[in-house]
Each structure stands twice: as C-alpha cells, then as structure tokens.
Design a protein around this motif. Structure first.
Motif, PDB file in Angstrom:
ATOM      1  N   THR A  60      -8.208   0.063 -23.319  1.00  0.00           N
ATOM      2  CA  THR A  60      -9.641  -0.026 -23.587  1.00  0.00           C
ATOM      3  C   THR A  60     -10.433   0.751 -22.549  1.00  0.00           C
ATOM      4  N   LEU A  61     -10.026   0.630 -21.284  1.00  0.00           N
ATOM      5  CA  LEU A  61     -10.743   1.333 -20.218  1.00  0.00           C
ATOM      6  C   LEU A  61     -10.532   2.843 -20.316  1.00  0.00           C
ATOM      7  N   TRP A  64     -12.692   4.163 -23.068  1.00  0.00           N
ATOM      8  CA  TRP A  64     -14.107   4.142 -22.644  1.00  0.00           C
ATOM      9  C   TRP A  64     -14.418   5.355 -21.772  1.00  0.00           C
ATOM     10  N   TRP A  65     -13.528   5.665 -20.841  1.00  0.00           N
ATOM     11  CA  TRP A  65     -13.754   6.819 -19.974  1.00  0.00           C
ATOM     12  C   TRP A  65     -13.634   8.147 -20.736  1.00  0.00           C
ATOM     13  N   ARG A  68     -16.732   9.315 -22.233  1.00  0.00           N
ATOM     14  CA  ARG A  68     -17.863   9.651 -21.359  1.00  0.00           C
ATOM     15  C   ARG A  68     -17.650  10.900 -20.519  1.00  0.00           C
ATOM     16  N   ARG A 196     -22.839   1.162 -11.637  1.00  0.00           N
ATOM     17  CA  ARG A 196     -22.429  -0.184 -12.051  1.00  0.00           C
ATOM     18  C   ARG A 196     -21.945  -1.018 -10.872  1.00  0.00           C
ATOM     19  N   LEU A 287     -13.067  -4.062 -16.042  1.00  0.00           N
ATOM     20  CA  LEU A 287     -13.473  -3.600 -17.373  1.00  0.00           C
ATOM     21  C   LEU A 287     -14.863  -4.103 -17.713  1.00  0.00           C
ATOM     22  N   GLU A 288     -15.141  -5.368 -17.430  1.00  0.00           N
ATOM     23  CA  GLU A 288     -16.449  -5.932 -17.730  1.00  0.00           C
ATOM     24  C   GLU A 288     -17.546  -5.291 -16.899  1.00  0.00           C
ATOM     25  N   LEU A 290     -17.616  -2.270 -15.555  1.00  0.00           N
ATOM     26  CA  LEU A 290     -17.876  -0.874 -15.915  1.00  0.00           C
ATOM     27  C   LEU A 290     -18.500  -0.729 -17.298  1.00  0.00           C
ATOM     28  N   THR A 291     -18.070  -1.541 -18.245  1.00  0.00           N
ATOM     29  CA  THR A 291     -18.468  -1.305 -19.641  1.00  0.00           C
ATOM     30  C   THR A 291     -19.645  -2.158 -20.104  1.00  0.00           C
TER      31      THR A 291
END
Length: 292
Positions: A60-61, A64-65, A68, A196, A287-288, A290-291
C-alpha cells in the motif's frame, strides 16, 4: 497468513527474504507479479513468526509513493491482467512490467546514522565520501549523499561501491542517470514526508531500463519501512540525546530484541507476541502518518 508460492495462472520464479516474484503462465508475457509477504528478516535470517499484515502495508505504501513521484515506474495498468491476480495475494501484490534491471542498489543518505555513523567515527567519511568534523549520530548531512551498492547474486551480500565503481558496472551515462534520479526522488520524497511530520533519513532505490522504450524506470518497492529509515520529526526535535531522536518506523524493535536475546549461533529464537505486535503497530503508524 498464507505464504504459499502456488498461485493459479502464475509461475513462481523466486523468493527473497520478503518478496516473491511470479511470471504469468502461457504465451510470452511482459507481466510479473511482485508479492510482499508477511515475513520479517534481521541479521540475514528470516524470523518466525511473521508480522501480520506487513505485506499489505508495504505494498500500500509503495503504491502511494509511486502515485506521487515524478518518475517513470514499473507498474502495469492492464485491467485484464489485474483481474487475474489471485485473491489470496490481493492487497499485497503489484502487477509490473519486465525490465532490464541494473545491478546497482541506489542508496541515498540524508542523515548520518547506521553503518554511515560507524564509518564516520573511524574515518570522518561515509562510503569514502569525506565529511566535516563535529557531526553526531543522527545529524542531518550537509547535503544528501548518493552511496551506491553492487547488487550481489541472490544469497550473497550486497557490497558498497564508489560512484566510479558503478561507472565500471553500467557505464558513465547510466551511472550518472541513476545518481541524478535517486537524489531527485529522495529530495521530493523527503519534502512530502516533512509536510507530514516525518523525516526520511535514508532510503534505497532500484531501477531498470524498459526494453521497449529504453526509459530509465523505478522498480521494486519504493520508500517503504523495509527500504527506508523514517523518524518522527517531533521526537527528533525534542529528544534529549542523539540516540533517542532516532526511533524508526520499521523493524528496529525486532533487531533490538534479537540482539539482546540471541548470540547469533544456530536458529534465531521465535519472536514474542508483544514484539510482533509492537512492530506491526510501527508499520501501521507510518502508513497512517504519511497517507492521512
């Protein structure tokens, strides 16, 4: 948690300490499936038990990266193929294109820590790059350092190399492109993390060349807790000692427990439930943070 390497429609190519790689069955295909397991390793040993949910958190991480970063990556957007991803690895698998991989691990260090700190104490350098006197463990470096490593064959240790040695491996043009891309990605990611409240202390990237287009392409996992060292910016700023500011969002809890409870002889002991849960919580927290 299932760690089976038997996935219908896919042929298992190999397994690393954490990830498994598959190729689609049948006709010649450009598709690979990279599956992140819940396995956890330390000191070159895969430990038991794994960290529940770790594979999905890492995947997931990474996704996400990838979404971006301003750089071509290896993800495939083939919906037909995506539908063929087995349900048992859904959430922890990335569908990617085949690349001609470079045998260079592209490490970027923004802060002085880990093996870099040990070398600095001996020679006032990191991977042979001279640094000024007076730095402490965990200090921000005057500028990020690119310190490549040679990716050894599976089962062997990667080896730190100089930029000049990376030129010998891949040629000057590609070595320069790898360095420039790595430093640019680190700068972008560090700025995003800083917004963040998180410090990206160091990280490592892997690249390949798209055989169809010739484009330098970011591959493998990216900026996860396993490939990067993240610190809490507020803790870093308020800690009373250099060491206290470097509590990382990764498996350092596992390393510390193992170092205190194992003499490196024979099979490592099983991880206690409390250590497993604390480690899983640190992965989830990053994860929380950063996202969110």
């Amino acid at each position: 948690m299932s760690e089976s390497t038997n996935l219908p429609g896919w042929t298992h190519l190999y397994s690393g300490k954490v990830r498994d790689l598959y190729e689609r069955d049948g006709a010649a295909s450009d598709a690979l499936l990279v599956v992140a397991s819940d396995r956890v390793s330390a000191f070159d040993h895969v430990l038991s038990p794994g960290i529940p949910g770790k594979g999905e958190l890492l995947t997931t991480l990474s996704l996400w990266w990838f979404d971006r970063l301003d750089v071509p990556n290896h993800l495939l957007a083939d919906h037909e193929l995506a539908a063929a991803v087995p349900a048992e690895v859904a959430g922890r698998a990335m569908l990617v294109k085949k690349l001609d991989m470079f045998p260079v691990e592209c490490v970027v260090r923004g802060y002085l820590t880990g093996s870099g700190w040990k070398e600095y104490l001996e020679s006032r350098s990191v991977c042979g790059i001279p640094l000024p006197d007076g730095l402490n463990n965990g200090d921000r470096l005057p500028e990020p350092l690119y310190t490549p490593a040679y990716k050894a064959p599976m089962g062997e240790h990667d080896e730190n190399i100089s930029f000049e040695q990376s030129v010998d491996l891949v040629g000057e043009a590609d070595a320069t492109a790898l360095r420039n891309a790595s430093l640019a990605i680190y700068a972008q990611a560090a700025a995003i993390a800083e917004q963040r409240g998180v410090i990206l202390a160091d990280t490592k990237f892997e690249f390949g060349r798209d055989p169809k287009t010739g484009v330098l392409t970011l591959a493998d996992e990216v900026l996860t807790s396993d490939s990067s060292r993240y610190w809490d910016a507020a803790v870093y700023a308020g800690a009373e000692t250099p060491e206290a500011r470097m509590a990382s969002f990764d498996k350092q809890i596992v390393r510390d427990w193992l170092a205190a409870n194992w003499d490196s002889a024979g099979t490592p002991p099983e991880l206690p439930a409390g250590i497993v849960e604390k480690t899983a919580a640190r992965y989830r927290e990053l994860l929380e943070r950063l996202t969110a």
